[in-house]
Design a protein around this motif. Structure first.
Motif, PDB file in Angstrom:
ATOM      1  N   GLU A 340       0.858  -1.459   0.160  1.00 13.46           N
ATOM      2  CA  GLU A 340      -0.108   0.093   0.107  1.00 13.46           C
ATOM      3  C   GLU A 340       0.946   1.230   0.019  1.00 13.46           C
ATOM      4  O   GLU A 340       0.576   2.071  -0.829  1.00 13.46           O
ATOM      5  N   ARG A 341       1.869   1.285   0.803  1.00  6.82           N
ATOM      6  CA  ARG A 341       2.691   2.512   0.699  1.00  6.82           C
ATOM      7  C   ARG A 341       3.679   2.753  -0.530  1.00  6.82           C
ATOM      8  O   ARG A 341       3.973   3.866  -0.778  1.00  6.82           O
ATOM      9  N   ASP A 342       3.917   1.566  -1.216  1.00 10.31           N
ATOM     10  CA  ASP A 342       4.335   1.546  -2.664  1.00 10.31           C
ATOM     11  C   ASP A 342       3.277   2.167  -3.654  1.00 10.31           C
ATOM     12  O   ASP A 342       3.765   2.263  -4.807  1.00 10.31           O
ATOM     13  N   GLY A 343       2.076   2.192  -3.220  1.00  8.24           N
ATOM     14  CA  GLY A 343       0.942   2.557  -4.276  1.00  8.24           C
ATOM     15  C   GLY A 343       0.502   1.544  -5.082  1.00  8.24           C
ATOM     16  O   GLY A 343      -0.561   1.756  -5.800  1.00  8.24           O
ATOM     17  N   ASP A 344       0.785   0.416  -4.652  1.00  6.56           N
ATOM     18  CA  ASP A 344       0.241  -0.994  -5.318  1.00  6.56           C
ATOM     19  C   ASP A 344      -1.139  -1.363  -4.667  1.00  6.56           C
ATOM     20  O   ASP A 344      -1.122  -2.230  -3.856  1.00  6.56           O
ATOM     21  N   LEU A 345      -2.032  -0.691  -4.813  1.00  9.39           N
ATOM     22  CA  LEU A 345      -3.479  -0.690  -4.092  1.00  9.39           C
ATOM     23  C   LEU A 345      -4.078  -2.014  -4.323  1.00  9.39           C
ATOM     24  O   LEU A 345      -4.724  -2.798  -3.201  1.00  9.39           O
ATOM     25  N   PRO A 346      -4.328  -2.592  -5.544  1.00  6.32           N
ATOM     26  CA  PRO A 346      -4.852  -3.763  -5.623  1.00  6.32           C
ATOM     27  C   PRO A 346      -4.155  -5.010  -5.057  1.00  6.32           C
ATOM     28  O   PRO A 346      -4.756  -5.960  -4.374  1.00  6.32           O
ATOM     29  N   THR A 347      -2.902  -5.055  -5.171  1.00 12.80           N
ATOM     30  CA  THR A 347      -2.356  -6.104  -4.316  1.00 12.80           C
ATOM     31  C   THR A 347      -2.127  -6.067  -3.010  1.00 12.80           C
ATOM     32  O   THR A 347      -2.451  -6.851  -2.177  1.00 12.80           O
ATOM     33  N   ALA A 348      -2.218  -4.739  -2.426  1.00 11.54           N
ATOM     34  CA  ALA A 348      -2.515  -4.528  -1.200  1.00 11.54           C
ATOM     35  C   ALA A 348      -3.778  -4.993  -0.569  1.00 11.54           C
ATOM     36  O   ALA A 348      -3.964  -5.527   0.501  1.00 11.54           O
ATOM     37  N   ALA A 349      -4.817  -4.699  -1.390  1.00  9.73           N
ATOM     38  CA  ALA A 349      -6.121  -5.111  -0.804  1.00  9.73           C
ATOM     39  C   ALA A 349      -6.362  -6.445  -0.764  1.00  9.73           C
ATOM     40  O   ALA A 349      -7.157  -7.352   0.086  1.00  9.73           O
ATOM     41  N   ARG A 350      -5.853  -7.309  -1.819  1.00 10.41           N
ATOM     42  CA  ARG A 350      -5.817  -8.856  -1.677  1.00 10.41           C
ATOM     43  C   ARG A 350      -5.038  -9.190  -0.623  1.00 10.41           C
ATOM     44  O   ARG A 350      -5.539 -10.166   0.083  1.00 10.41           O
ATOM     45  N   LEU A 351      -4.062  -8.637  -0.285  1.00 11.37           N
ATOM     46  CA  LEU A 351      -3.115  -9.326   0.790  1.00 11.37           C
ATOM     47  C   LEU A 351      -3.941  -8.842   2.363  1.00 11.37           C
ATOM     48  O   LEU A 351      -3.737  -9.829   3.154  1.00 11.37           O
ATOM     49  N   TYR A 352      -4.520  -7.738   2.282  1.00 13.42           N
ATOM     50  CA  TYR A 352      -5.095  -7.406   3.438  1.00 13.42           C
ATOM     51  C   TYR A 352      -6.151  -8.622   3.628  1.00 13.42           C
ATOM     52  O   TYR A 352      -6.390  -8.966   4.996  1.00 13.42           O
ATOM     53  N   ALA A 353      -7.038  -8.968   2.722  1.00 10.35           N
ATOM     54  CA  ALA A 353      -7.864  -9.761   2.671  1.00 10.35           C
ATOM     55  C   ALA A 353      -7.458 -11.332   3.303  1.00 10.35           C
ATOM     56  O   ALA A 353      -7.801 -11.939   4.079  1.00 10.35           O
ATOM     57  N   ASP A 354      -6.342 -11.663   2.730  1.00 11.57           N
ATOM     58  CA  ASP A 354      -5.628 -12.633   2.941  1.00 11.57           C
ATOM     59  C   ASP A 354      -5.109 -12.876   4.431  1.00 11.57           C
ATOM     60  O   ASP A 354      -5.385 -13.856   5.252  1.00 11.57           O
ATOM     61  N   ALA A 355      -4.418 -11.715   4.734  1.00 10.67           N
ATOM     62  CA  ALA A 355      -4.033 -11.583   6.276  1.00 10.67           C
ATOM     63  C   ALA A 355      -5.225 -11.515   7.148  1.00 10.67           C
ATOM     64  O   ALA A 355      -5.037 -12.178   8.152  1.00 10.67           O
ATOM     65  N   ALA A 356      -6.560 -11.144   6.685  1.00 16.47           N
ATOM     66  CA  ALA A 356      -7.739 -11.143   7.724  1.00 16.47           C
ATOM     67  C   ALA A 356      -8.132 -12.632   8.178  1.00 16.47           C
ATOM     68  O   ALA A 356      -8.135 -13.083   9.121  1.00 16.47           O
ATOM     69  N   ARG A 357      -7.949 -13.452   6.805  1.00 19.75           N
ATOM     70  CA  ARG A 357      -8.361 -14.868   7.105  1.00 19.75           C
ATOM     71  C   ARG A 357      -7.316 -15.836   7.923  1.00 19.75           C
ATOM     72  O   ARG A 357      -7.687 -16.647   8.728  1.00 19.75           O
ATOM     73  N   LYS A 358      -5.861 -15.194   8.223  1.00 19.84           N
ATOM     74  CA  LYS A 358      -5.149 -15.694   8.852  1.00 19.84           C
ATOM     75  C   LYS A 358      -4.875 -15.173  10.338  1.00 19.84           C
ATOM     76  O   LYS A 358      -4.118 -15.708  11.187  1.00 19.84           O
ATOM     77  N   ALA A 359      -5.641 -13.978  10.652  1.00 18.62           N
ATOM     78  CA  ALA A 359      -5.314 -13.196  11.773  1.00 18.62           C
ATOM     79  C   ALA A 359      -5.686 -14.272  13.120  1.00 18.62           C
ATOM     80  O   ALA A 359      -6.349 -15.032  13.093  1.00 18.62           O
ATOM     81  N   ALA A 360      -4.919 -14.040  14.237  1.00 19.14           N
ATOM     82  CA  ALA A 360      -4.910 -14.746  15.314  1.00 19.14           C
ATOM     83  C   ALA A 360      -6.012 -14.515  16.321  1.00 19.14           C
ATOM     84  O   ALA A 360      -6.298 -15.300  17.124  1.00 19.14           O
ATOM     85  N   ASN A 361      -6.544 -13.481  16.119  1.00 20.54           N
ATOM     86  CA  ASN A 361      -7.789 -12.994  17.125  1.00 20.54           C
ATOM     87  C   ASN A 361      -8.710 -12.097  16.344  1.00 20.54           C
ATOM     88  O   ASN A 361      -8.377 -11.598  15.151  1.00 20.54           O
TER      89      ASN A 361
END
Length: 384
Positions: A340-361
């Protein structure tokens, strides 16, 4: 009645009983019985010598239990009569009990439970509520731990690093039920620091204070997670921060750097910044380099990669992140942030969604889900 005093005396009273000849499990039971008796008696008639009173009552409880149990009659040889009441010896057994409860033969969960019971003076019910498990389950865990260490001999010093890891585990449990485990860990670490002059003990205490100082700002009124960069720094406890930094500076001056001192130095740099933009990320990267020399931990490498992304730009951070195992906790979230900081918003959005599925709490999952939704809204609004 001063409950804090009662709990602070628990390890030294337990140590005295063990030194007199009681095995650890029986001594710990006797001390718990004495604490219950103190809660009953002290409000009406507080003793002049609290520690001496607890030792006397706990020793009587131990002898009564020993005499009632024919399988333990060999303990009768240890004493022919009860020691006379009066001032107890000045020897401080606190450190010995800390080492015993953090013995390497125990699992981390058992060591934590035993430390909270034998050193912290908490009841089994309180510990069970704090860890959200049935009381019977916690009782079994503590009972097994006591049996494990009952025959441990202390003919050589314990491992302070193990004790510190156990206390840090307690601290990171935070708050649940009616016991604030973060505050309890700080209390126990203060007690350990008073009994044991060691720079890493001071480093852990400083780290706890610096983290605890930000506690009020970590969640929004609705309970949602507030990341460090977005926290209201006006709500940080500046008294705790000042104390933590003073303790850390004194420890660092001894030139015996350890991992908790290095972690505390990172926390101090965050605490010292008046705004997120003023954070000294270059120094933070340098401290992570020190941590890597001490531990070579994958988690430290992950945190360092994020710090590099702040100090040298997101692409440098992504390059530092690239060699790391993607299965590391929070790896995907860190990658999303740097993209996201690098400006690649599509990749960032996909990765945030992936990270949410892996979240510990739940709080972390909700936060990451909101980040993904925020970027997807921006992308939809721009026709991306």
């Amino acid at each position: 009645m001063d409950e804090a005093l009662l709990r602070s005396l628990t390890p030294s009273v337990l140590g005295i009983l063990v030194r007199r000849g009681a095995d650890f499990a029986a001594a710990e039971d006797a001390v718990q019985d004495a604490l219950v008796e103190a809660v009953r008696v002290w409000p009406a008639e507080a003793p002049r010598d609290a520690k001496g009173w607890l030792v006397t009552v706990a020793w009587r409880k131990f002898l009564d239990a020993s005499r009632a149990d024919t399988a333990r009659r060999r303990r009768e040889d240890l004493v022919d009569e009860e020691p006379a009441p009066g001032p107890v010896t000045g020897v401080d057994d606190t450190l010995r009990i800390y080492f015993l409860c953090a013995h390497p033969s125990l699992t981390p969960s058992s060591a934590v439970a035993l430390t909270l019971r034998a050193v912290g003076g908490l009841t089994t019910r309180q510990i069970a509520q704090a860890y959200l498990v049935p009381e019977a389950t916690m009782a079994q865990r503590i009972s097994r731990a006591k049996r494990t260490v009952s025959d441990v001999r202390f003919d050589r010093p314990g491992d302070v690093a193990t004790v510190l890891r156990v206390l840090y585990l307690v601290f990171n449990e935070g708050y649940s039920g009616d016991i604030d485990l973060a505050a309890e860990a700080i209390r126990l670490t203060r007690q350990l620091a008073a009994a044991f002059d060691h720079p890493e003990v001071a480093g852990l205490l400083a780290l706890m204070l610096l983290h605890h100082a930000r506690r009020a700002s970590r969640t929004a009124p609705d309970g949602s997670l507030v990341p460090l960069a977005e926290q209201d720094r006006g709500r940080w406890d500046r008294t705790l921060i000042a104390e933590g930094i003073d303790i850390l500076q004194a420890a660092l001056a001894r030139d015996r750097l350890g991992e908790f001192q290095a972690q505390a130095a990172v926390a101090a740099l965050h605490a010292d910044a008046q705004t997120a933009a003023e954070t000294d990320w270059v120094q933070i990267v340098e401290w992570y380099d020190e941590l890597l020399r001490l531990t070579d931990s994958p988690v430290v490498r992950l945190n360092r990669a994020v710090a590099v992304g702040e100090a040298d730009g997101p692409r440098a951070g992504l390059a530092a992140l690239a060699p790391l195992d993607a299965a590391l906790p929070r790896h995907t979230a860190a990658e999303a942030y740097l993209h996201e900081r690098d400006g690649d918003l599509p990749t960032a959005a996909r990765l945030y969604a992936d990270a949410a599925r892996k979240a510990a709490n739940l709080a972390e999952r909700d936060y990451l889900t909101r980040q993904a939704a925020r970027l997807n809204t921006r992308l939809g609004g721009s026709g991306g």
